[in-house]
Design a protein around this motif. Structure first.
Motif, short mmCIF file in Angstrom:
data_model
loop_
_atom_site.label_atom_id
_atom_site.label_comp_id
_atom_site.label_asym_id
_atom_site.label_seq_id
_atom_site.Cartn_x
_atom_site.Cartn_y
_atom_site.Cartn_z
N PHE A 212 46.22 54.16 49.33
CA PHE A 212 44.88 53.57 49.44
C PHE A 212 44.66 52.47 48.40
N LEU A 213 45.39 52.54 47.30
CA LEU A 213 45.32 51.48 46.30
C LEU A 213 46.08 50.24 46.76
N VAL A 214 47.16 50.47 47.49
CA VAL A 214 48.04 49.37 47.90
C VAL A 214 47.58 48.72 49.20
N LEU A 215 47.10 49.54 50.14
CA LEU A 215 46.81 49.07 51.49
C LEU A 215 45.34 49.26 51.82
N GLY A 216 44.67 48.21 52.24
CA GLY A 216 43.27 48.34 52.59
C GLY A 216 42.65 46.98 52.84
N PRO A 217 41.40 46.94 53.23
CA PRO A 217 40.77 45.66 53.57
C PRO A 217 40.50 44.74 52.39
N SER A 218 40.48 45.27 51.17
CA SER A 218 40.26 44.37 50.02
C SER A 218 41.35 43.31 49.93
N ALA A 219 42.50 43.57 50.57
CA ALA A 219 43.60 42.60 50.57
C ALA A 219 43.19 41.27 51.19
N ILE A 220 42.22 41.30 52.10
CA ILE A 220 41.76 40.06 52.73
C ILE A 220 41.30 39.06 51.67
N TRP A 221 40.61 39.57 50.66
CA TRP A 221 40.06 38.70 49.61
C TRP A 221 40.97 38.65 48.38
N MET A 222 41.71 39.73 48.14
CA MET A 222 42.61 39.77 46.99
C MET A 222 43.67 38.69 47.05
N ALA A 223 44.12 38.37 48.26
CA ALA A 223 45.24 37.45 48.39
C ALA A 223 44.90 36.02 48.01
N VAL A 224 43.62 35.67 48.09
CA VAL A 224 43.30 34.25 47.98
C VAL A 224 42.10 33.96 47.07
N SER A 225 41.66 34.92 46.31
CA SER A 225 40.44 34.76 45.53
C SER A 225 40.73 34.72 44.04
N GLY A 226 40.03 33.82 43.33
CA GLY A 226 40.12 33.82 41.88
C GLY A 226 39.70 35.15 41.30
N ASP A 227 38.80 35.85 41.98
CA ASP A 227 38.34 37.15 41.48
C ASP A 227 39.46 38.19 41.47
N ALA A 228 40.46 38.01 42.33
CA ALA A 228 41.63 38.89 42.28
C ALA A 228 42.40 38.68 40.98
N LEU A 229 42.47 37.42 40.55
CA LEU A 229 43.10 37.12 39.27
C LEU A 229 42.33 37.78 38.13
N ALA A 401 24.89 39.45 47.94
CA ALA A 401 25.85 38.89 48.89
C ALA A 401 27.13 38.45 48.19
N GLU A 402 28.17 38.24 48.97
CA GLU A 402 29.48 37.79 48.51
C GLU A 402 30.18 38.81 47.60
N VAL A 403 29.67 40.04 47.56
CA VAL A 403 30.27 41.03 46.66
C VAL A 403 31.60 41.54 47.17
N GLU A 404 31.93 41.29 48.45
CA GLU A 404 33.26 41.64 48.92
C GLU A 404 34.31 40.93 48.10
N ARG A 405 33.94 39.82 47.48
CA ARG A 405 34.82 39.08 46.58
C ARG A 405 34.49 39.36 45.12
N ILE A 406 33.20 39.29 44.78
CA ILE A 406 32.77 39.39 43.39
C ILE A 406 33.13 40.75 42.78
N TRP A 407 33.05 41.81 43.60
CA TRP A 407 33.28 43.16 43.07
C TRP A 407 34.73 43.62 43.19
N LEU A 408 35.65 42.73 43.52
CA LEU A 408 37.05 43.11 43.64
C LEU A 408 37.61 43.83 42.40
N PRO A 409 37.24 43.42 41.17
CA PRO A 409 37.82 44.12 40.01
C PRO A 409 37.46 45.60 39.93
N PHE A 410 36.38 46.02 40.59
CA PHE A 410 35.96 47.42 40.50
C PHE A 410 36.51 48.28 41.63
N VAL A 411 36.94 47.63 42.72
CA VAL A 411 37.34 48.36 43.92
C VAL A 411 38.50 49.33 43.69
N PRO A 412 39.60 48.92 43.02
CA PRO A 412 40.71 49.87 42.86
C PRO A 412 40.30 51.14 42.13
#
Length: 448
Positions: A212-229, A401-412
């Motif tokens: 669940f940490l490796v595979l999931g929908p957050s990958a949509i934004w993790m792959a291309v977002s500065g917030d993933a960095l 809004a836009e928290v699907e990207r902004i909150w990426l650091p907390f998702v894992p």
């Protein structure tokens, strides 16, 4: 009775209720604005910042193949592989999953996103005098400044821009180079979480949560977002802090803690909201039962903040200016009566519907705190610390809004609680996560 799962019947019920509640929340966030005509001021279809755009692309078939193979073998392999091989498999699988979802949009799915006008790279390429840029950074945040910053630059501390300026200056300033770098670092985030859990004696829990940490929908934004960095910086900062609490000597404690502090401190310079990572840092120290790293970590965290302040960018002066710009702009048009719960629906899309079960299962174990085993304690403390962090972020109304990207650091960290899923639910829950990711990526176009 499985110690991690607890009473099986109760765990089944909570899992079902948690996933169903998350699904209903998402449905309500989509249907209520649609049926009522409620303008919640977000591009595309709420609760996500995206546009309806059904399509297939080069990454479609490989992404589906990864999903099918994961359903068959991810959970069993996570339990059987030797630890080092598990980490390698997690990294390679995660990187492939991120890449194939992004490549649904072809090569531009990776190369073009960070090159968009609102992103960091176009501005980073224009910077010729970094010192002057830092000195004028705060004054260019307000919307009424004649040369105000682009949206993402203005909305983040100067550390984000400086990071991308650095990429430009070492030859990684193209959209493709920066995109692949972000993807490669984002794929390390599950490893940081798993290593943190194992450091505290919860290897079994880390193995159970791994799919669940490796595979999931957050990958949509993790792959291309500065917030993933940004998420990678903070995830590894927390991991190093965990190692500091278990160091064998004072010197090792200091070394690990200084590394943690530098990463977490720079994280605060990447996104204003990452100051909330302090809650998770406290959770790590509580789990480590060792406060010796605290002064070293705090001292190190202050270094990048004070260096930037000396160069002209004081975080504490910039944040109020950003708040004014935020409320002068889109925030004033986004109704809190929707986004206070619409944000949570967007989170359920990014983290996946299983996040509802993750939080529910961990919350149900709180009353048993006197009898927690060590793995249960690690899972509950980390998951609920992440949930508390997100609740603070939500109630602050600085995230509308836009928290699907902004909150990426907390998702894992929120998904650590998937370690408590009943075994019979692991494959169905993973199927829900994978299906949601593939469906969203193929039906919507997301700007990031």
């Amino acid at each position: 009775m499985d110690d991690l799962v607890g009473p099986t019947r109760r765990a089944h019920r909570i899992t079902w209720v948690g996933i169903t509640a998350a699904a209903l929340l998402v449905a309500a966030s989509v249907l209520i604005p649609l049926w009522t005509g409620w303008d919640v001021a977000v591009k595309g279809g709420p609760p996500l910042h995206g546009f309806w755009d059904p399509r297939f692309g080069p990454g479609s078939a490989p992404a589906i193949a990864i999903a099918v193979l994961a359903l068959v073998g991810a959970a069993p392999l996570a339990m059987r592989l030797r630890w080092g091989w598990l980490l390698l498999a997690a990294y390679l699988t995660g990187a492939a999953w991120l890449a194939m979802l992004a490549l649904v949009d072809g090569f531009d799915g990776i190369a073009a996103v960070l090159d968009a006008d609102i992103e960091y790279l176009p501005t980073a390429r224009e910077v010729t005098d970094l010192g002057a840029t830092l000195e004028e950074f705060i004054e260019r945040i307000p919307r009424d400044h004649p040369d105000n910053w682009r949206v993402h630059i203005a909305g983040h501390p100067a550390g984000a821009l400086v990071l991308f300026v650095g990429l430009v200056r070492i030859g990684l300033g193209s959209g493709a180079a920066a995109g692949w770098l972000v993807l490669g670092l984002a794929a390390t985030i599950p490893l940081a979480v798993m290593l943190t859990m194992r450091r505290f004696g919860a290897e079994l829990a880390a193995r159970r949560a791994a799919p669940f940490l490796v595979l999931g929908p957050s990958a949509i934004w993790m792959a291309v977002s500065g917030d993933a960095l940004f998420a990678a910086f903070t995830a590894w900062g927390l991991c190093l802090l965990a190692y500091a609490t278990r160091a064998a000597s004072h010197a090792a404690t200091a070394a690990w803690a200084i590394g943690a502090g530098l990463l977490l401190g720079y994280g605060v310079l990447l996104s204003y909201g990452l100051v909330l990572m302090g809650l998770l840092a406290v959770a790590v120290l509580v789990l480590g039962r060792d406060w010796r790293p605290l002064p070293w970590a705090v001292g190190a965290a202050l270094v990048p903040v004070l260096v930037f302040a000396a160069a002209g960018f004081a975080w504490w002066e910039a944040y109020p200016v950003l708040v004014d710009r935020y409320w002068d702009g889109i925030a004033s048009r986004r109704p809190a009566s929707y986004w206070i719960w619409g944000d949570l629906a967007a989170l359920a899309c990014s983290a996946g519907l299983v996040a509802g079960a993750s939080v529910g299962l961990t919350a149900a174990r709180v009353r048993e705190w006197r009898s927690w085993s060590r793995p249960v304690e690690v899972v509950v403390v980390l998951t609920l610390a992440a949930a508390a962090t997100l609740l603070v972020a939500d109630l602050s109304q600085m995230s509308k809004a836009e928290v699907e990207r902004i909150w990426l650091p907390f998702v894992p960290w929120l998904l650590v609680g998937t370690a408590l899923l009943p075994r019979a639910w692991v494959r169905p829950a993973l199927a829900i996560q994978l299906a949601l990711a593939i469906t969203l990526q193929h039906l919507y176009f997301f700007q990031w």
